[in-house]
Design a protein around this motif. Structure first.
Motif: not given
Length: 143
Positions: A52-61, A65-67, A79-84
């Motif tokens: 679940g670690l990978i899914q947790r980290n993807i979920g954070y990202g 993004y949606v918030d 188009s001007k916004y991104s999450v790293l």
């Protein structure tokens, strides 16, 4: 806290993500840094690999993004916004590379990038540490 680096305004955000409803899962990140309101960088420090670690980290990202977008946000803002999402892992990446980089790709044509609005970087910090401190050939690069 605001920091100005090369004319970029950096802001260290609250690491607890907003809950949209009572039943939402609580997300508490290690560090979130906003850069000029165009990029959010989520830094996670992972000591162990677990289910679940990978899914947790993807979920954070994706939650970050949606918030970012509120009711009435223009599509131009998307188009001007991104999450790293940067994961510093104290364990080897599955392919044994020091650094793995991910974006959304077309599954049939890996050269066709669907979006770079969400980038994920997994860094094997133990491997990088050993690389730097063991007289490794200087032509070898931690890419």
């Amino acid at each position: 806290m605001n920091i100005n680096v090369n004319n970029k305004e950096l802001f260290i955000r609250n690491n607890e993500l907003i809950l949209d409803s009572y039943n939402d899962k609580q997300y508490i990140c290690d560090y979130i840094i906003s850069i000029d309101d165009n990029i959010d960088v989520n830094i996670e420090l992972n000591k162990y690999r677990y289910k679940g670690l990978i899914q947790r980290n993807i979920g954070y990202g994706f939650k970050i993004y949606v918030d970012h977008f509120k009711k009435g946000s223009s599509y131009d803002k998307f188009s001007k916004y991104s999450v790293l999402q940067i994961n510093f892992n104290k364990f080897a990446n599955k392919n044994n590379k020091r650094i793995n980089k991910f974006v959304l790709l077309d599954m049939e044509d890996n050269d066709n990038i669907l979006s770079e609005s969400m980038k994920i970087i997994n860094i094997d910090i133990e491997s990088c540490f050993k690389f730097v401190y063991n007289n490794t050939n200087k032509e070898e690069i931690c890419d």
